[in-house]
Design an enzyme around this catalytic site. Structure first.
Site, PDB file in Angstrom:
ATOM      1  N   GLU A 258       3.472 -17.214   2.278  1.00  0.00           N
ATOM      2  CA  GLU A 258       2.760 -16.286   3.210  1.00  0.00           C
ATOM      3  C   GLU A 258       2.914 -15.142   3.590  1.00  0.00           C
ATOM      4  OE1 GLU A 258       1.997 -19.010   7.080  1.00  0.00           O
ATOM      5  OE2 GLU A 258       2.292 -20.474   6.264  1.00  0.00           O
ATOM      6  N   GLU A 306      -9.894 -19.849   9.770  1.00  0.00           N
ATOM      7  CA  GLU A 306      -9.895 -20.654  10.406  1.00  0.00           C
ATOM      8  C   GLU A 306     -10.509 -20.747  11.593  1.00  0.00           C
ATOM      9  OE1 GLU A 306      -6.536 -23.332   8.922  1.00  0.00           O
ATOM     10  OE2 GLU A 306      -5.452 -21.142   8.232  1.00  0.00           O
ATOM     11  N   LYS A 309      -9.546 -22.240  14.925  1.00  0.00           N
ATOM     12  CA  LYS A 309      -7.825 -22.443  15.266  1.00  0.00           C
ATOM     13  C   LYS A 309      -7.823 -21.406  16.527  1.00  0.00           C
ATOM     14  CE  LYS A 309      -4.377 -22.429  11.602  1.00  0.00           C
ATOM     15  NZ  LYS A 309      -3.449 -21.129  11.065  1.00  0.00           N
ATOM     16  N   GLU A 314      -5.281 -15.907  16.071  1.00  0.00           N
ATOM     17  CA  GLU A 314      -5.326 -16.997  14.510  1.00  0.00           C
ATOM     18  C   GLU A 314      -6.209 -17.632  13.485  1.00  0.00           C
ATOM     19  OE1 GLU A 314      -2.120 -18.553  13.718  1.00  0.00           O
ATOM     20  OE2 GLU A 314      -1.077 -17.153  14.919  1.00  0.00           O
TER      21      GLU A 314
END
Length: 333
Positions: A258, A306, A309, A314
């Site tokens: 990541e 996303e 989240k 995030e």
């Protein structure tokens, strides 16, 4: 999802296959493209590798025959059962690998960011990582799938010292945790997976300049013996290489599982900074670090925003918005 092919072609250039760039496919959003559309985007931009954090499920069929390299995750809560039972590990491999035929599995990430002294909710799984690695490895070998490498994803908190890079050291208080994992990686010739985020080092430090974090410093900012550092990513990576050398594990390769930069939600976040970081990262990992020249296989976090989240930071790591629309230009050439 309606996206004009011409626009996508202009925004996302073809991926250089020597760069070994992939993206992480987080699925915590309520308006994502279909699995078929997701895989179509990987193919369209020639993105060679994909990391997912749990079983593939509906991704199995669209990935079959695609030749996209897949890193699939064993979720942290699944580790106790797998660690304590070879039969459970065998069943996991049957359900998640064997039952997804013609998928190009490269790695199985057994747990993500598990560290005994890390207050992220995952420390309770620490004792299970080592045994789970072996049980998944053995299950693969029993099925003739030893080419799929098994590892676990660490983060920079495994180090007790990282500055300067040559002083990199694994936290000695964690030696009973990391020693069996390192031995496993050495014995199976598997890479270490590392989530490496210059963004968070920049966010939590007043001593790190934004250009140093974004690969835009005009010159060397850190001189460490024979090695000069112009960016934070290299310094972080070489600190980890140095730490591995100090425990006799310098031969272990690191795959960056990541790395990325968010577009909104906190200090230093913007579309421009994310565009700068990710484009520079793609080009930079082709060259390696001062200590370890050569290509670094790297997975950008995240493929999509996303929006399920929290907090806001995030939610905003995607190269694409959660509906599949491109967020900013990315040059994979």
């Amino acid at each position: 999802m309606v996206i004009t092919v011409l626009v996508l072609g202009l925004l996302f250039s073809s991926l250089d296959t020597t760069a070994a760039i992939g993206t992480c496919l987080g699925l915590n959003a309520n308006n994502l493209p279909s699995y078929q559309q997701m895989v179509a985007q990987y193919k369209q931009y020639n993105i060679q590798n994909l990391r997912t954090y749990n079983y593939l499920g509906g991704l199995c069929q669209p990935l079959a025959g695609s030749n996209i390299g897949v890193m699939v995750g064993v979720a942290n809560p699944d580790l106790p059962g797998i660690a304590q039972s070879q039969n459970t590990a065998n069943a996991w491999v049957q359900n998640n690998i064997i039952n997804c035929p013609n998928v190009n599995f490269k790695y199985i990430a057994v747990g993500n960011e598990i560290r005994p002294n890390y207050n992220n909710g995952a420390s309770k799984y620490s004792q299970y990582v080592g045994p789970a690695l072996w049980n998944i490895h053995n299950a693969l070998n029993q099925r003739g799938l030893g080419n799929i490498k098994v590892s676990t994803a660490w983060e920079m908190g495994m180090l007790s010292n990282s500055n300067p890079p040559s002083a990199g050291q694994l936290d000695p208080q964690l030696s009973s945790y990391y020693t069996p994992i390192i031995q496993f990686l050495q014995q199976t010739n598997s890479p270490l997976l590392l989530n490496c985020y210059p963004y968070f080092s920049y966010k939590y430090s007043d001593q790190i300049s934004l250009p140093y974090a974004l690969f835009t410093s005009p010159g060397t900012l850190v001189q460490d013996g024979q090695y000069g550092y112009q960016n934070l990513f290299d310094a972080m990576m070489d600190a980890f290489y140095s730490a591995l050398e100090k425990v006799g594990a310098g031969s272990i390769n690191i795959v960056v599982s990541e790395s990325g930069w968010p577009t909104a939600g906190d200090k230093g976040t913007s579309i421009d900074n994310a565009r700068t970081y990710n484009n520079n990262l793609i080009q930079h990992v082709k060259k390696g670090t001062p200590k370890r020249p050569g290509n670094i296989e790297t997975y950008i976090f995240d493929m999509y925003d996303e929006n399920s989240k929290s907090p806001a930071l995030e939610q905003n790591w995607g190269l694409f918005y959660s509906n599949g629309a491109p967020k900013y230009p990315v040059n994979f050439n």
